[in-house]
Each structure stands twice: as structure tokens, then as C-alpha cells.
Write a protein that holds these residues in place. Structure first.
Motif, PDB file in Angstrom:
ATOM      1  N   ASN A  46       0.820  -1.217   0.000  1.00  0.00           N
ATOM      2  CA  ASN A  46       0.000   0.000   0.000  1.00  0.00           C
ATOM      3  C   ASN A  46       0.852   1.266   0.000  1.00  0.00           C
ATOM      4  N   GLY A  47       2.152   1.098  -0.055  1.00  0.00           N
ATOM      5  CA  GLY A  47       3.037   2.261  -0.103  1.00  0.00           C
ATOM      6  C   GLY A  47       3.378   2.842   1.248  1.00  0.00           C
ATOM      7  N   ASP A  48       2.830   2.307   2.339  1.00  0.00           N
ATOM      8  CA  ASP A  48       3.137   2.778   3.709  1.00  0.00           C
ATOM      9  C   ASP A  48       4.358   2.001   4.211  1.00  0.00           C
ATOM     10  N   LEU A  49       5.435   2.704   4.456  1.00  0.00           N
ATOM     11  CA  LEU A  49       6.704   2.049   4.807  1.00  0.00           C
ATOM     12  C   LEU A  49       6.936   1.938   6.312  1.00  0.00           C
ATOM     13  N   ARG A  50       5.962   2.258   7.121  1.00  0.00           N
ATOM     14  CA  ARG A  50       6.119   2.075   8.585  1.00  0.00           C
ATOM     15  C   ARG A  50       6.161   0.589   8.913  1.00  0.00           C
ATOM     16  N   TYR A  55       0.872  -2.005  10.683  1.00  0.00           N
ATOM     17  CA  TYR A  55       1.030  -1.656   9.282  1.00  0.00           C
ATOM     18  C   TYR A  55       1.594  -2.803   8.443  1.00  0.00           C
ATOM     19  N   CYS A  56       1.670  -3.964   9.026  1.00  0.00           N
ATOM     20  CA  CYS A  56       2.341  -5.066   8.350  1.00  0.00           C
ATOM     21  C   CYS A  56       1.401  -6.238   8.117  1.00  0.00           C
ATOM     22  N   ALA A  57       1.650  -6.957   6.974  1.00  0.00           N
ATOM     23  CA  ALA A  57       0.989  -8.242   6.743  1.00  0.00           C
ATOM     24  C   ALA A  57       1.579  -9.246   7.732  1.00  0.00           C
ATOM     25  N   HIS A  58       0.728 -10.152   8.239  1.00  0.00           N
ATOM     26  CA  HIS A  58       1.185 -11.006   9.359  1.00  0.00           C
ATOM     27  C   HIS A  58       0.514 -12.368   9.211  1.00  0.00           C
ATOM     28  N   ILE A  78      12.488  -9.215 -13.644  1.00  0.00           N
ATOM     29  CA  ILE A  78      12.703  -8.725 -12.274  1.00  0.00           C
ATOM     30  C   ILE A  78      14.171  -8.324 -12.135  1.00  0.00           C
ATOM     31  N   LEU A  79      14.391  -7.159 -11.497  1.00  0.00           N
ATOM     32  CA  LEU A  79      15.748  -6.707 -11.239  1.00  0.00           C
ATOM     33  C   LEU A  79      16.139  -6.897  -9.772  1.00  0.00           C
ATOM     34  N   SER A  80      15.216  -6.523  -8.886  1.00  0.00           N
ATOM     35  CA  SER A  80      15.513  -6.654  -7.453  1.00  0.00           C
ATOM     36  C   SER A  80      14.227  -6.694  -6.652  1.00  0.00           C
ATOM     37  N   VAL A  81      14.384  -7.174  -5.402  1.00  0.00           N
ATOM     38  CA  VAL A  81      13.246  -7.237  -4.477  1.00  0.00           C
ATOM     39  C   VAL A  81      13.670  -6.548  -3.182  1.00  0.00           C
ATOM     40  N   LYS A  82      12.802  -5.645  -2.753  1.00  0.00           N
ATOM     41  CA  LYS A  82      13.098  -4.920  -1.501  1.00  0.00           C
ATOM     42  C   LYS A  82      12.024  -5.248  -0.475  1.00  0.00           C
ATOM     43  N   ILE A  83      12.462  -5.699   0.723  1.00  0.00           N
ATOM     44  CA  ILE A  83      11.524  -6.151   1.751  1.00  0.00           C
ATOM     45  C   ILE A  83      11.690  -5.288   3.006  1.00  0.00           C
ATOM     46  N   TYR A  84      10.529  -4.841   3.528  1.00  0.00           N
ATOM     47  CA  TYR A  84      10.507  -4.109   4.808  1.00  0.00           C
ATOM     48  C   TYR A  84       9.888  -5.055   5.839  1.00  0.00           C
ATOM     49  N   PHE A  85      10.735  -5.509   6.821  1.00  0.00           N
ATOM     50  CA  PHE A  85      10.265  -6.467   7.816  1.00  0.00           C
ATOM     51  C   PHE A  85       9.917  -5.726   9.107  1.00  0.00           C
ATOM     52  N   ARG A  86       9.122  -6.326   9.972  1.00  0.00           N
ATOM     53  CA  ARG A  86       8.640  -5.681  11.190  1.00  0.00           C
ATOM     54  C   ARG A  86       9.794  -5.389  12.150  1.00  0.00           C
ATOM     55  N   ARG A  87       9.788  -4.141  12.645  1.00  0.00           N
ATOM     56  CA  ARG A  87      10.711  -3.727  13.718  1.00  0.00           C
ATOM     57  C   ARG A  87      10.032  -2.575  14.434  1.00  0.00           C
ATOM     58  N   LEU A 167       5.841 -14.822   9.225  1.00  0.00           N
ATOM     59  CA  LEU A 167       6.313 -13.767   8.322  1.00  0.00           C
ATOM     60  C   LEU A 167       5.552 -12.493   8.669  1.00  0.00           C
ATOM     61  N   GLU A 168       6.313 -11.401   8.863  1.00  0.00           N
ATOM     62  CA  GLU A 168       5.716 -10.095   9.174  1.00  0.00           C
ATOM     63  C   GLU A 168       6.305  -9.083   8.175  1.00  0.00           C
ATOM     64  N   ILE A 169       5.679  -8.989   7.015  1.00  0.00           N
ATOM     65  CA  ILE A 169       6.187  -8.134   5.939  1.00  0.00           C
ATOM     66  C   ILE A 169       5.331  -6.869   5.887  1.00  0.00           C
ATOM     67  N   CYS A 170       6.004  -5.738   6.128  1.00  0.00           N
ATOM     68  CA  CYS A 170       5.301  -4.451   6.158  1.00  0.00           C
ATOM     69  C   CYS A 170       5.184  -3.837   4.762  1.00  0.00           C
ATOM     70  N   GLU A 171       6.142  -4.074   3.885  1.00  0.00           N
ATOM     71  CA  GLU A 171       6.085  -3.606   2.498  1.00  0.00           C
ATOM     72  C   GLU A 171       7.045  -4.477   1.700  1.00  0.00           C
ATOM     73  N   LEU A 172       6.603  -4.843   0.483  1.00  0.00           N
ATOM     74  CA  LEU A 172       7.452  -5.627  -0.405  1.00  0.00           C
ATOM     75  C   LEU A 172       7.429  -4.955  -1.776  1.00  0.00           C
ATOM     76  N   GLU A 173       8.574  -4.573  -2.254  1.00  0.00           N
ATOM     77  CA  GLU A 173       8.705  -3.890  -3.535  1.00  0.00           C
ATOM     78  C   GLU A 173       9.508  -4.778  -4.493  1.00  0.00           C
ATOM     79  N   VAL A 174       8.978  -4.957  -5.657  1.00  0.00           N
ATOM     80  CA  VAL A 174       9.656  -5.746  -6.686  1.00  0.00           C
ATOM     81  C   VAL A 174       9.939  -4.809  -7.861  1.00  0.00           C
ATOM     82  N   TYR A 175      11.205  -4.577  -8.123  1.00  0.00           N
ATOM     83  CA  TYR A 175      11.576  -3.671  -9.194  1.00  0.00           C
ATOM     84  C   TYR A 175      11.950  -4.465 -10.441  1.00  0.00           C
ATOM     85  N   GLY A 176      11.417  -3.973 -11.545  1.00  0.00           N
ATOM     86  CA  GLY A 176      11.697  -4.647 -12.802  1.00  0.00           C
ATOM     87  C   GLY A 176      10.958  -3.987 -13.953  1.00  0.00           C
ATOM     88  N   CYS A 177      10.967  -4.649 -15.041  1.00  0.00           N
ATOM     89  CA  CYS A 177      10.321  -4.141 -16.262  1.00  0.00           C
ATOM     90  C   CYS A 177       9.599  -5.284 -16.949  1.00  0.00           C
TER      91      CYS A 177
END
Length: 521
Positions: A46-50, A55-58, A78-87, A167-177
Motif C-alpha cells: 500500500n506504499g506505507d513504509l512504517r 502496518y504489516c501483513a502477518h 525482475i531486477l531486485s526485491v526490496k523487503i521491509y520487515f517488522r521492527r 512472516l511479518e512483511i510491512c512492504e514488499l517492492e519488486v523492481y523490474g520491467c
């Protein structure tokens, strides 16, 4: 340290490129193995990086495996994957990313539920052990082409008061074309910077060129540059006319490039050559029959009968009485008129006695009649006693044969004429001993005989009338004298005479009348 090094190297090597976050595409679907309370999978894109729990999927506790899946709907580069984990924070009492130890990142063209880890492509495995912690924000290089990105773990953290893998993933971004971008390069909106690979079009090169495009299509609108054999149109979805030679036609208008099949013509070979073209072939541009026409047909396209035929199939011949034997293609009426001696639309009526022919419409003779005939159509015979024919309009004889006179030469000259008589009056030169050249001389005996009869009859009528008048007068006188001096005559005799007027009028002249008897007395 290895993760940090990879991240730094990746950032150095990709300084000028930017890529789309494929996880935020409208077509992307996020799912997880289980859900804890209200922490569903959609919280991770959802674009919320908190990174605090709310704010995280759980995933839910109590399971020995937990997974999180990103589905793009179709394969992407796919070029890269960026994961924001709970903290929760940095204090010693704050919850840290304990559950993130020993996770792994896979990509696949099949979903997690249909594959094992061995059937997927592994991009990264975390090997962190207690008491160490992996970074709670991590960007992992993963240059692969796949539809699914899968994060999975079987780790049960010793610090956890709940048992099982989480798994507690708050945001997952997959960059690619899009995999269809040339050089796998796109901007943050996913638009292919260097264009599309062959067979694709659109800003993100996700649209496939029409199937009948030859090699490629326009990258902005998908219009085909060329079509495969047998097709035409902007998107090559129109079939070439089946009458095109080689089944080849122009991409823009469908016109047959190599010509037409036998019997067809026109830009698209959709017009039939005349069946009357010799050899059955005609010119592509105008339908003209280059080899001419079959029998009885004529015209550039053999579309009409020749000059001497008409009717369906041009099977009927024009009348031989038509000038040059030419007639109307359809009706057969003579188009140039009739030969001499015939009239009517079809020149099938004969001019009877016309020397110079007759008018086509009426049949009336144009000039003089043949000798011996007259009338508008020379259909009437002159008198047999006409010599050299008669007037066309009146029938009056031009000359009479010897011994005849009058308009119709139907009167006979006098027998006393020496050599015929005048054509109009009948006067002539008499033979010797004849008294008159008057043509009436021959009729004098008859004239005088009739005259004697008429005169005698007239005299008898006058005599009878006079006698009757005198007789009546004497009868009156007789009556007057009988009254005084004479004994009346027997009434029978008188009455008989009075009653029979016919007898009285005839007079019985052979007997003595009553008047004569009175005279004797």
C-alpha cells in the motif's frame, strides 16, 4: 555483512536506471499462507513504509511454514526485491526482526501451492542465526523473468513466545520491467525506455502485436508494418480476396498485387469477367476482354450482342429486312431502318406496290405507285381501262384505252366515232353518214321511245280527268230534269254505277251511258 555488500554493489552498478515497482501494478495480487487478525497481505503493497505491527501483513501462529506470494499476472523481468520487515524500535525492549532469520526468496512461473522450493528459482537465502539479526529493510538482487515472487520461512525464533514459523512483511517492492522491453530497461512507471522487443507494443510493451503482423508492429498503436501472406488491414485481420493470385494483397487496401484468378478483375479481383470473353480472361483494371468475344457477342467487355443478334444469350438473329441486318440488342427492332420494300419496327411488313419504298412507321408509299395501283399504300387497283396507270391519290386514269372515256375510263365512246373519243367529254370525229359527233347520238332511238310513252301517258291522264269533270256536271243536270219531266231511271242501274266508282271511272266506254240514254229520249 554479505547482504550489505551486495546491496552496496547493486546500488553502485545501477546508478542511472530506474525501474517500476511491479508489486504496485493494478494487475498484481498479494497472498499469504495464513492471516493473523486483521493483518492481511494487502498491507504489504500500500506504499506505507512504517514497520510497526499494525502496518504489516502477518501470518498466523502455530504453522511450521509460512509464505508470502506476489503474483504479477504474467511474467516480468525482475531486477531486485526490496523487503521491509517488522521492527518496533531500537530500544532493547522493542520487538525486533527475530522472525526474519533464515527466510528465502524464490521466483517461479507457478504459484507456491503448486511447487516445491526445488522447482523454483532461488534468488536469496538468509543464513542469520541467533543472536544475530538480519537487516529489517533489505534489497536483494534477483535478475530473473518470472510471474511469481515468493518469500518463505520455516524458522521458529527462540525469542518468540508464540510457536511456529512467522512472516511479518510491512512492504514488499519488486523492481523490474516488462520482459518485452529492449535491454530490460524501463522507468519507474514501467515504460520501456528503449522501446519494445519484436512482437510487442505499448508503453510497457505488454501488448502483443496482432498475430498476422509480419515481424513487428508500431510500438505506439500496434499497427502492423507488414502482414503475413493472405491478410491485410491495420492489424492484419482482414483476409485477402480469395481471387488474388498467390493470395497476396496490399496491406493498406486489400488490392490484389499479383493479379487475379482466371475470370475475375478489379482492384480486389471481386468483379467477374464476362462469360462471353474468349479464353475467360479479362484485364484486371477495366474488365476488357483482350482476346475478343465468343460468337454473337461484342463490346470491350463482351457485354452486349453483336449488331446482327439480340435476345437472351444473343441467340436470335436480326431480321434480314433490317438495314445491314442490325437491330436492338434486347427487342430486336431494326435500329437503322428497313431495306426497300419493308416497313414496321421489325421490318416484317411488305410495301405492296410502292416503287420507291414506303415510310417505316406507317407503310405509306414514299413516291409513285407501280402502274395499275393507287392509294397511300398503292393497295388499290386502277380501272382496267386506264392506260399507263392512274393518279396515286384519286385513282383518276392518266389515259384511257381506245374506245373509253371518263375519269375512270368506264364510259364507252360512240360507235360512230372514227377512232376513239375525247378523254374528258367523249366528243369524237364521226364516221361518214353519221349526223353528229355527239356521243349521245347512239342513244336517240331509246330516248324517243321513252318520250312517246311518257307523252301518251300524260295525254290519257288529261283526257280521263276532263271526261270525269264533264260527266259529273251532266249527272247533276240529269237529276234536276228527272224530277219534273222524266220518269226516273231504274235505281238499280244508277246505283250500280254510283256504287262502283271504278267502273264509272273506266267508263265502260263500249256501252251507252245514262247520259246518252237521256239524250235519245
Amino acid at each position: 555483512m554479505t547482504i550489505i555488500f551486495l546491496t552496496v554493489i547493486y546500488a553502485v552498478l545501477q546508478p542511472i536506471r530506474s525501474y517500476e515497482n511491479l508489486a504496485r501494478k493494478n494487475s498484481t495480487v498479494l497472498t499469504q499462507s495464513t492471516t493473523y487478525q486483521y493483518n492481511n497481505a494487502t498491507l504489504a503493497n500500500n506504499g506505507d513504509l512504517r514497520t510497526t505491527e499494525q502496518y504489516c501483513a502477518h501470518t498466523a501462529p502455530g504453522y511450521d511454514k509460512a509464505w508470502f506470494q506476489v503474483d504479477f499476472g504474467s511474467p516480468f523481468n525482475i531486477l531486485s526485491v526490496k523487503i521491509y520487515f517488522r521492527r518496533e524500535g531500537n530500544l532493547s525492549t522493542d520487538w525486533k526482526q527475530y522472525r526474519f532469520r533464515q527466510f528465502y526468496l524464490d521466483v517461479s512461473d507457478l504459484p507456491v501451492t503448486q511447487t516445491t522450493t526445488a522447482e523454483r528459482t532461488r534468488c536469496y537465502t538468509d543464513n542469520t542465526t541467533d543472536p544475530n539479526l538480519p537487516p529489517h529493510i533489505i534489497q536483494i538482487p534477483c535478475k530473473q523473468t518470472a510471474r511469481f515472487v515468493i518469500v518463505e520461512t520455516r524458522y521458529d525464533a527462540p525469542e518468540d513466545f508464540e510457536k511456529g514459523a512467522f512472516l511479518e512483511i510491512c512492504e514488499l517492492e519488486v523492481y523490474g520491467c516488462s520482459p518485452n522491453c529492449v535491454g530490460d530497461v524501463c522507468d519507474t512507471d514501467g515504460d520501456c525506455t528503449n522501446g519494445c522487443k519484436a512482437g510487442f507494443w505499448g508503453t510497457t510493451c505488454q501488448s502483443v502485436c496482432p498475430i498476422n503482423c509480419k515481424q513487428n508492429c508500431h510500438q505506439q498503436n500496434g499497427i502492423c508494418y507488414n502482414c503475413t501472406i493472405g491478410y491485410w488491414g491495420d492489424v492484419c485481420n482482414e483476409l485477402c480476396p480469395y481471387q488474388c493470385d498467390g493470395n497476396v494483397c496490399d496491406n493498406e487496401n486489400g488490392g490484389c498485387i499479383q493479379g487475379c484468378h482466371l475470370g475475375w478483375y478489379g482492384n480486389r479481383c471481386d468483379k467477374a469477367c464476362s462469360l462471353s470473353c474468349a479464353t475467360g480472361r479479362c484485364e484486371k483494371t477495366n474488365g476488357y476482354c483482350p482476346a475478343g468475344c465468343v460468337g454473337n457477342w461484342a463490346g470491350d467487355k463482351c457485354e452486349r450482342c453483336d449488331a446482327t443478334h439480340y435476345g437472351a444469350g444473343c441467340s436470335l438473329e436480326c431480321s434480314v429486312n433490317c438495314i445491314q441486318q442490325t437491330c436492338n440488342n434486347i427487342t430486336g427492332s431494326c435500329t437503322q431502318g428497313c431495306i426497300k420494300g419493308f416497313y414496321g419496327d421489325f421490318c416484317n411488313n411488305t410495301c405492296i406496290g410502292c416503287l420507291e419504298g414506303c415510310y417505316r412507321d406507317t407503310g405509306e408509299c414514299m413516291g409513285a405507285c407501280s402502274v395499275g395501283t393507287y392509294g397511300t399504300r398503292c393497295e388499290m387497283a386502277c380501272s382496267l381501262d386506264c392506260k399507263s396507270g392512274c393518279d396515286k391519290s384519286t385513282g383518276i386514269c392518266t389515259l384511257c384505252v381506245d374506245g373509253k372515256f371518263g375519269q375512270a375510263c368506264n364510259r364507252t365512246c360512240s360507235t360512230g366515232c372514227t377512232s376513239g373519243c375525247d378523254r374528258q367529254s367523249g366528243y369524237c370525229v364521226c364516221k361518214p353518214a353519221q349526223q353528229s359527233s355527239d356521243p349521245t347520238t347512239d342513244y336517240q332511238p331509246y330516248f324517243y321511245g321513252v318520250l312517246v310513252v311518257l307523252c301518251t301517258s300524260f295525254a290519257l291522264h288529261i283526257f280521263s280527268f276532263t271526261w270525269m269533270v264533264r260527266h259529273r256536271m251532266f249527272q247533276r243536270q240529269n237529276r234536276d230534269q228527272s224530277t219534273t219531266n222524266v220518269t226516273p231511271a231504274p235505281t238499280v242501274i244508277y246505283d250500280a254505277v254510283e256504287d262502283n266508282t271504278g267502273y264509272q271511272e273506266l267508263g265502260q266506254l263500249s256501252q251507252a251511258s245514262h247520259y246518252s240514254q237521256l239524250q235519245k229520249k
